[in-house]
Design an enzyme around this catalytic site. Sequence first.
Site, PDB file in Angstrom:
ATOM      1  N   LYS A 154       0.806  -1.245   0.079  1.00 14.04           N
ATOM      2  CA  LYS A 154       0.129   0.130   0.011  1.00 14.04           C
ATOM      3  C   LYS A 154       0.856   1.387   0.047  1.00 14.04           C
ATOM      4  O   LYS A 154       0.559   2.244  -0.390  1.00 14.04           O
ATOM      5  CB  LYS A 154      -0.951  -0.069   1.101  1.00 14.04           C
ATOM      6  CG  LYS A 154      -2.113  -1.203   0.988  1.00 14.04           C
ATOM      7  CD  LYS A 154      -3.141  -0.914   1.680  1.00 14.04           C
ATOM      8  CE  LYS A 154      -4.450  -1.717   1.314  1.00 14.04           C
ATOM      9  NZ  LYS A 154      -3.890  -3.317   1.695  1.00 14.04           N
TER      10      LYS A 154
HETATM   11  C1  LIG Z   1      -4.637  -4.423   0.928  1.00 15.48           C
HETATM   12  C2  LIG Z   1      -4.107  -5.509   0.856  1.00 15.48           C
HETATM   13  C3  LIG Z   1      -4.542  -6.739   0.086  1.00 15.48           C
HETATM   14  C4  LIG Z   1      -5.649  -6.340  -0.673  1.00 15.48           C
HETATM   15  O1  LIG Z   1      -5.367  -5.748  -1.727  1.00 15.48           O
HETATM   16  P1  LIG Z   1      -6.666  -5.071  -2.757  1.00 15.48           P
HETATM   17  O2  LIG Z   1      -5.961  -3.784  -3.486  1.00 15.48           O
HETATM   18  O3  LIG Z   1      -7.942  -4.688  -1.564  1.00 15.48           O
HETATM   19  O4  LIG Z   1      -7.168  -6.116  -3.278  1.00 15.48           O
HETATM   20  C5  LIG Z   1      -3.589  -7.834  -0.020  1.00 15.48           C
HETATM   21  N1  LIG Z   1      -2.733  -8.094   0.920  1.00 15.48           N
HETATM   22  C6  LIG Z   1      -2.201  -7.092   1.594  1.00 15.48           C
HETATM   23  C7  LIG Z   1      -1.250  -7.278   2.541  1.00 15.48           C
HETATM   24  C8  LIG Z   1      -2.956  -5.884   1.819  1.00 15.48           C
HETATM   25  O5  LIG Z   1      -2.535  -4.944   2.621  1.00 15.48           O
END
Ligand SMILES: *Cc1c(COP(=O)(O)O)cnc(C)c1O
Length: 478
Positions: A119
């Site tokens: 993220k």
């Molecule tokens: C947010 C997240 C996801 C999911 O990603 P999306 O964009 O919501 O599909 C998967 N793995 C981790 C570690 C995350 O923080």
Amino acid sequence: MRYVSTRDSSGGPGLPFCDILLAGLAPDGGLYLPQSYPQVDAATLASWRTLLREAGYAALAAEVLGLYIDDIPSADLRGICDRAYTAEKFGAAEVVSLSDLGEGVLLGHLSNGPTAAFKDMAMQVLGELFEYELERRDETLTILGATSGDTGSAAEYAMLGKDRLKVFMLTPAGRMSPFQQAQMFSLDDPGVVNIAVDGVFDDCQDLVKAVNADLTFKARHRLGAVNSINWARLLAQVVYYIALWLHATADDDDRVTFAVPSGNFGNICAGHIAREMGLPIDTLLLATNENNVLAEFFATGVYRVRGRSETHETSSPSMDISKASNFERFVFDLLGRDAASVRDLFAHQLPMVAEFDLSRTDAFAGLRARFGFVAGSSTHADRIATIAAEHARSGIVIDPHTADAVGVARRLGASEAIARPIIALETALPVKFSATITEALGADVPRPERFAGIEDLPRQVVDLPNDAAALKDLIAAG
Ligand SMILES: *Cc1c(COP(=O)(O)O)cnc(C)c1O
């Protein structure tokens, strides 16, 4: 470039990028998308290959963002990307890289940013874009959010030291992992207020909604959000699909497959957009955990959102979703950008009966061939077995979310007509989820140097009852 809502069939002129940057949902409840996806040809890809090699990730990011943003001068856009993607923040000048997991599967490293989850890749750009645009408008913004883990800490680290932004982040008291708590609560910055709510994550989300529902309060305190439906986050994510493709290929028409651990459909939606732009992506392998809303749709054509009681707490918790907040964007493209149909599905059918069924449509029949999606899901036992098997094969330790993608890549990648290599996206470092790693490997994960001893730092956190009035008082006090 102008942006339109997935629910707007008026054919109006749309909005420029900087207007939707700060906006969140469209007023009609839909999500913003560009009126069309810019197309990249082999010559562009060849020039980007040289650019990435010679000028680095930030330079590539500025080029890609520039295709979608025409209301920020390109030199400023380059400055924004240079500040977001430093070697200092991402551990290495190249920012993203690949490892070989063996037998045609590569690991795309996206989790070396400040909070050890992918993220950061989008949030760092968002922080810079917000600060830039607020400066230009001479405004300030108060980010109010709720988190059960990765999003909140990525947001806080991205807004750190930005004078025009203040963050109030709600967490369920005592319910995040000790590592995740330490990551957030060790931040000592006047622009970041951590709040531990006496309740669960859903209570935190309800508090955010309650405060936002008070429109006078919302306007007076300039409340905004950084949730995953923000278009700028998706756009920033498109860049790493291109960079990883460039790292994995030698020729400009080499095709690859991506395997993506999915929750709110943000990450893989960026992959879909990269593919629509003409990046040679063969298959998009969508991986879910036990919360398989999305895998079910791609298998059956039925999209059925779950209630709270049907949403499982799993060992890949950042994918524990009951509905996928970005999915509407894909459905818009799937239905040939028919906004009236999207509005009917998402504004009428879903709220009424919690599902819709596209199984008998031509769009669904042609989905695999036209859009390249294949989906699979994993259980806790799969996750544990995958972490152990990959470690035995290559010596590489992967986190439980990444394991969901690698597991699906191993299972479906062998049986279907799917191009290789398969690049599995690493969405977090294993250190964030060490209990599951210990269960799989019988040993602790080595901790990166920069996280040594963070649990021992002083904790900056305000305790709050589960009460919207108390939260408003806290925000009003600044
Ligand atoms: C947010 C997240 C996801 C999911 O990603 P999306 O964009 O919501 O599909 C998967 N793995 C981790 C570690 C995350 O923080």
